[in-house]
Scaffold this active site. Sequence first.
Site, PDB file in Angstrom:
ATOM      1  N   GLU A  64     -36.130 -28.244  50.807  1.00 14.99           N
ATOM      2  CA  GLU A  64     -35.217 -29.299  51.189  1.00 14.99           C
ATOM      3  C   GLU A  64     -36.065 -30.521  51.482  1.00 14.99           C
ATOM      4  O   GLU A  64     -37.034 -30.446  52.246  1.00 14.99           O
ATOM      5  CB  GLU A  64     -34.475 -28.856  52.457  1.00 14.99           C
ATOM      6  CG  GLU A  64     -33.073 -29.384  52.563  1.00 14.99           C
ATOM      7  CD  GLU A  64     -32.402 -28.845  53.812  1.00 14.99           C
ATOM      8  OE1 GLU A  64     -31.914 -27.709  53.774  1.00 14.99           O
ATOM      9  OE2 GLU A  64     -32.381 -29.555  54.813  1.00 14.99           O
ATOM     10  N   ASP A 109     -29.962 -36.571  63.470  1.00 15.04           N
ATOM     11  CA  ASP A 109     -31.272 -35.966  63.670  1.00 15.04           C
ATOM     12  C   ASP A 109     -31.827 -36.216  65.054  1.00 15.04           C
ATOM     13  O   ASP A 109     -31.601 -37.263  65.657  1.00 15.04           O
ATOM     14  CB  ASP A 109     -32.257 -36.509  62.618  1.00 15.04           C
ATOM     15  CG  ASP A 109     -31.989 -35.902  61.252  1.00 15.04           C
ATOM     16  OD1 ASP A 109     -32.097 -34.672  61.130  1.00 15.04           O
ATOM     17  OD2 ASP A 109     -31.644 -36.659  60.315  1.00 15.04           O
ATOM     18  N   TYR A 134     -24.087 -24.561  53.965  1.00 15.63           N
ATOM     19  CA  TYR A 134     -25.101 -24.757  54.991  1.00 15.63           C
ATOM     20  C   TYR A 134     -24.412 -24.549  56.328  1.00 15.63           C
ATOM     21  O   TYR A 134     -23.550 -25.341  56.708  1.00 15.63           O
ATOM     22  CB  TYR A 134     -25.663 -26.170  54.866  1.00 15.63           C
ATOM     23  CG  TYR A 134     -26.871 -26.480  55.734  1.00 15.63           C
ATOM     24  CD1 TYR A 134     -26.859 -26.242  57.111  1.00 15.63           C
ATOM     25  CD2 TYR A 134     -28.024 -27.022  55.177  1.00 15.63           C
ATOM     26  CE1 TYR A 134     -27.967 -26.532  57.894  1.00 15.63           C
ATOM     27  CE2 TYR A 134     -29.132 -27.327  55.961  1.00 15.63           C
ATOM     28  CZ  TYR A 134     -29.094 -27.070  57.310  1.00 15.63           C
ATOM     29  OH  TYR A 134     -30.177 -27.372  58.091  1.00 15.63           O
TER      30      TYR A 134
END
Lengths: 268, 410
Positions: free
Chosen positions: A51, A62, A177
Site C-alpha cells: 500500500e 491520519d 478494508y
Amino acid sequence: MSNPRIAARFAALKAANRLGLVTFITAGDPNYETCQEILLGLPAMGADIIELGMPFSDPMADGPAIQAASLRALSSGMNVARTLELVAELRTQNKTTPVVLMGYYNPIYRYGVQPFARDAAAAGVDGVIVVDLPPEEDAECREPLASVAIDFIRLVTPTTTPQRLQTIAAHASGFLYYVTLTGVTGTQDMAVDDTREALQRLRSQVKLPVAAGFGIKSAQQIAALQGAADAVVVGSAIVREIEKTLNTPKETANATLQFVKHLAGGLV
Amino acid sequence: MPETARKIDHQPSFRAMPDTQGHFGMFGGRFVAETLMPLILAVEDAYHTARRDPDFQKEFDSLMTDYVGRPSPLYFAKRLTDKLGGAKIYFKRDELNHTGAHKINNCIGQILLARRMGKTRIIAETGAGQHGVATATVAALFNMPCIIYMGAHDIERQKPNVFRMKLLGAEVRPVTSGSQSLKDAMNEALRDWVTNVHDTFYIIGTVAGPHPYPMLVRDFQSIIGREVRQQMHDKEGRLPDHLVACIGGGSNAMGLFYEFLDEPSVALHGVEAAGEGLHTSKHAASLQGGKPGVLHGNRTYLLQDDDGQITEAHSISAGLDYPGIGPEHASLFDARRVTYGTATDAEALEAFKLCCRTEGIIPALEPAHALAYVTQLAPALSRDELLVMNLCGRGDKDIFTVAHHLGVSL
C-alpha cells in the site's frame, strides 16, 4: 472489471491458508530514492500487498506518524506523477505483488480522474483507496478506475451498520478494508477480541477478501488475527521506522525492511 | 406534458439547494471517512425531524430573543452615508448579539440538535475565536464538556477570545500542524470526531463541511436575512437594493443572502479577504484565486497548487484565513447570482478606522473587509438606493492585531 493481480494474490493466500501482510509506506518518504529502495525490497521481506500512500497536505484521517510522513514526502517534491513513477519502477522488477494507492481525493481530482486512471493503469497500480470518498460520492472515481481494471477498495468500520454494509459491498471490488477502530491511523491499539468478532461477522456477510488495518503494530497483534482476516495492514508502525532513522539516512531502508521482515514473522 | 405545465416559467429557485444528497450544483456533498458516514446521516435525519418540530423551533426562537438578544437592530449609518455620498447605508448589527458576533445563532441551533441526538460532548474548530466563544457559551448553557481546536498561530493573535473560552469552561487545544490556523484546526477537530464518534457532536462554525452542515448552518443563520426583510420593510417600505457581507467560510453572508436569493432586484455582494493582494500568494480569496477541489467534507473552490495540495491562506483577519469557502457560495459564484469582490488587509484596516471614527463602532476585522468594499460601492450608487452591510462581529478581540499593524504597543 476487477484487478487480476489482487485476485491472484488473495487466491494464493487462501490456497496456502496464510494471512497476508499489507505494508503501508508513504510515497516519497523520506525522499524519492530511499522510498524507492524500500519499495523494491518489500516483496522479498514478506509484503504480500504494497500500500503506497499518496501524500496530501491535509491528511485528516491520519495520526501524527503518517501526517509527518506526508509532509516529509511533499517537502521532498513528491506529487501524483512521481508517485506513479515509483510504481512503474517497481513494476520493471516485480509483476506479481499488488500495489494499492491510498490517499485523499483532492490530488486525484486535480490531476483529473480519467487521466489518473489511465496513468495509474499504465504504471501498474492495482487498487486505489480514497479515504474521503464514501459510497455516496465515489462513483465518479470508482467507475473510471474499474474501466482500467483498478479495484476501488471500500472501507468498513466499527460504525458500519448491517444495512450500510450491503451498500458498501454492492460496488466494492478487490477486497474490503476493515478499519479496526474508530479513530485515526496509528494512535491506538485495536481490541483483539472485538476485532476478531467484528471480522467474523463481516466475513459471513461478504464474499470479498477482508484486510484489517488501523491500530496493528506488532507481530504479536498480527498473530492474534490469524484466521480472522485474509490480510492485515500495518502502516504507522512501519512509517515510524523511517522516522526513527531520519538522522542516519543510510540506515533507513535497511531498518525499515528488517522491521517488515520481523512483522512477516507474525504471519506464520 | 399538459399545455398548462409548459407555460410555467421554470426559473430555477436558488433557494431550492441543496438536493437530497447535499449537492449545490456540482459543489457540496459528503466527502468524509466511512467511519463518520453513519453519524453524518444521523445528523441529517435528526435535523429534518427537528425542523418540522414546533417545539424545536419554539425553543430556538425563544433563545434567540431572550439569550442572544435578537432581533439585532438595522441601523441607518447616517454619518457614513453622508461621508461616502451615495447609497443609503444600513448596518445589520449582528455584532450586538450575545458573544459579539453572528456565530451564536448557529451554535444555539446545533447544540439543540446535539441534545436531541443524545450527544454529550461538544467539539468545534475556531479561527478568530468567535465561533469558539459562541460554542463554549452554548456548551456552558447546556452543561456539556467542550473542546475547541484552534491553530497555535491564531491563539497567539486572538488572546482575548482564548481567555473567554477558558472562562466559559472550554478546553482550548492548540493545533501545531500545517499553517496552525483555521484549516488545521478543522483537520484536528475531524480527527477528534472520528475517534469519539459515539458521544461527540461537532459544531461546525461555517456553511462548509459535509452535508448537512452547509445547509443547517445556513438555515440557522438565515434569521439575519429574515429580520432585514422585515426591518427594511418597516423603515423604508421596500426591499433593499444591495446586500454586502464578508466571506471566510461564508456563514454570515449566507445568513444575510438566503432570504433574498430569489429576489432579482436585490444585488448580493460577497467580500473575500485579499490579504496582501490577489496578485500575491498571500490572500484568502478562494473563489477568485482558487479552483474547485475537495476538502473538509465538501467540494468547493479551494486555494491549492497544481498537485491538489492545499495552500495556506493569508488574511489579517483570523476569521477569514481559510483556503476554502462554503459550497453554496461556490455554486452562487458559478451561477453569477452573487457578485464576489475582495478587500486587502490594508483596505480593511482603513475601513476599520473609518467605522470607529465615523460611526463610533469598533468593528471586527472580518466585517471591516465588507466595509472596505462598501466604501467603493456606495459612492457609485444613487442616493435613493438602499444598501445593507452585515456588521457581523465587534472588534474588541482585534484591538491587539490592529495596534500591532498601526505600530502601537499596548
